[in-house]
Scaffold this active site. Structure first.
Site, short mmCIF file in Angstrom:
data_model
loop_
_atom_site.label_atom_id
_atom_site.label_comp_id
_atom_site.label_asym_id
_atom_site.label_seq_id
_atom_site.Cartn_x
_atom_site.Cartn_y
_atom_site.Cartn_z
CB ILE A 8 -0.88 37.43 -44.17
CG1 ILE A 8 -0.77 38.86 -43.49
CG2 ILE A 8 -2.32 38.33 -44.90
CD1 ILE A 8 0.09 40.00 -43.68
CB THR A 42 -2.14 42.78 -49.07
OG1 THR A 42 -2.07 41.78 -49.29
CG2 THR A 42 -3.70 43.30 -49.96
CB ALA A 43 3.06 41.72 -50.52
NE ARG A 44 6.62 46.70 -47.53
CZ ARG A 44 5.76 46.51 -46.16
NH1 ARG A 44 4.57 45.74 -46.94
NH2 ARG A 44 5.81 46.60 -44.74
CG HIS A 59 0.93 50.89 -48.19
ND1 HIS A 59 2.67 50.38 -47.95
CD2 HIS A 59 0.40 49.41 -46.31
CE1 HIS A 59 2.83 49.39 -47.31
NE2 HIS A 59 1.89 48.71 -46.81
N GLY A 85 -3.62 48.12 -46.22
CA GLY A 85 -3.58 47.03 -45.28
C GLY A 85 -3.79 46.43 -43.99
CB SER A 86 -2.26 47.06 -41.46
OG SER A 86 -1.04 47.77 -41.11
CG ASP A 114 -3.39 48.35 -49.81
OD1 ASP A 114 -3.71 49.18 -49.30
OD2 ASP A 114 -2.56 47.38 -48.23
CD GLU A 142 3.89 51.92 -50.98
OE1 GLU A 142 3.14 51.26 -50.88
OE2 GLU A 142 3.55 52.24 -49.57
C1 DGY Z 1 3.25 45.84 -42.74
O1 DGY Z 1 3.10 45.76 -41.54
O2 DGY Z 1 4.82 45.21 -43.45
C2 DGY Z 1 2.35 46.52 -43.67
O3 DGY Z 1 2.50 46.72 -44.58
C3 DGY Z 1 2.27 47.99 -42.55
O4 DGY Z 1 0.98 48.78 -42.55
#
Ligand code: DGY
Length: 321
Positions: A160, A238-240, A287, A289-290, A264, A269
């Site tokens: 990513i 966008t990670a954790r 959350h 992202g995907s 995100d 959360e």
């Molecule tokens: C992941 O794949 O780790 C994402 O945060 C979930 O959408």
């Protein structure tokens, strides 16, 4: 597979993924798609051969140990596996798989959206209009930070991070990165590697986080490190959530050390630190992202492909442990 194995699926899958699951397996599906507690997952796993979980499911060491003995594989519907205690799974001989690659494009889009949204004050502008408070245009009205031509610092240059770098070059950004290992030149694409995060941070007008959550990265972006950013930097995650020390980021957003943050993901959360909601200079997403049709379907299919390989006696393609 002679007899079809029974899989516990904790959350509702995308339709194409569910159809494929039901062709290959017997399934115990979620009745209402409400996140299960750890105890509920353990109870629901009675008699199953494998579990397909999502990031809302938390299996710490005790939970992995307490899983019924028939559970041989945990297929994560995510690239992150921080919600499962990997060491406990290794000790119990449970295979864990994840879903890398297929979510890189979608997550990169959200990282760029957060960078732009934070830098160009998108939430603030939206709130102003929706609240009926936009009175007139002015030269110094809603003035933000320009992304074009700036330096982008990336923490974690995996798939990513690399794609974010590639897209950001479209904005003429100069890329700096920190990663556990330096990338080979063909993957670096001219990005400047920094061996220490402390060396990267002063170069980051924009900072985007793309490393996994581990014991080493928890609280990585703390007050000391935020102070190393150029004043007025933009921070995006966008990670954790727990990779950022929330209180430190909130203080930096209040002082102007960080001009704006695009987030995100959040610690604990969906309960997020309420201070983020009171700040004008945050751009917040739940959350997602995907969360595209294409990616969530591909993630489901990947998770199922890992289960299929495992129960056919092959090596699952995305085995983590
Ligand atoms: C992941 O794949 O780790 C994402 O945060 C979930 O959408």
């Amino acid at each position: 597979m002679s007899e079809r194995p029974l899989i516990l699926v904790t959350r509702t899958l995308m339709p194409d993924a569910e159809a494929r699951l039901l062709r290959s397996f017997k399934a115990r599906l979620s009745a209402d798609d409400v996140p299960l507690s750890t105890q509920e997952i353990i109870a629901a796993a009675e008699g199953v051969d494998g579990i397909l979980i999502s990031p809302t499911d938390r299996l710490d060491a005790d939970a992995v140990t307490a899983l019924p003995p028939g559970v041989r594989i945990i297929a994560c519907h995510s690239v992150g596996v921080d919600n499962v205690n990997i060491e406990a799974a290794r000790r119990r001989g449970i295979v864990v798989t994840n879903t890398p690659d297929v979510l890189s494009a979608a997550t990169t889009e959200i990282a760029l959206l957060l960078m732009l949204g934070a830098a160009r004050r998108a939430s603030e502008g939206e709130r102003l209009i929706r609240g009926g408070n936009w009175k007139y245009w002015a030269i110094n009205f809603m003035v933000g930070t320009e992304m074009t031509g700036k330096r982008l610092g990336i923490i974690g240059m995996g798939r990513i991070g690399q794609l974010v770098a590639k897209r950001a070059r479209g904005f003429d950004m100069t890329i700096h990165y920190w990663n556990r290992r330096r990338l080979p030149p063909e993957l670096e694409g001219g990005a400047q590697f920094h061996e220490r995060i402390e060396e990267l941070l002063p170069q980051a007008d924009f900072l985007s986080i793309h490393c996994p959550l581990t014991d080493e990265t928890r609280g990585l972006l703390n007050a000391e490190r935020l102070a190393l950013l150029p004043r007025g930097a933009i921070v995006v995650n966008t990670a954790r959530g727990p990779i950022i020390d929330d209180e430190a980021l909130i203080a930096a957003l209040r002082s102007g050390q960080v001009a704006a943050a695009g987030l995100d993901v959040f610690t604990d959360e969906p309960r997020i630190n309420p201070a983020y909601l009171t700040l004008d200079n945050t751009f917040l997403l739940p959350h997602v992202g995907s969360a595209t049709r294409e990616t969530r379907t591909a993630m489901g299919i990947k998770a199922i492909a890992n289960l299929e390989a495992f129960f056919q006696g092959d090596a699952p393609p995305d085995r983590v442990v």
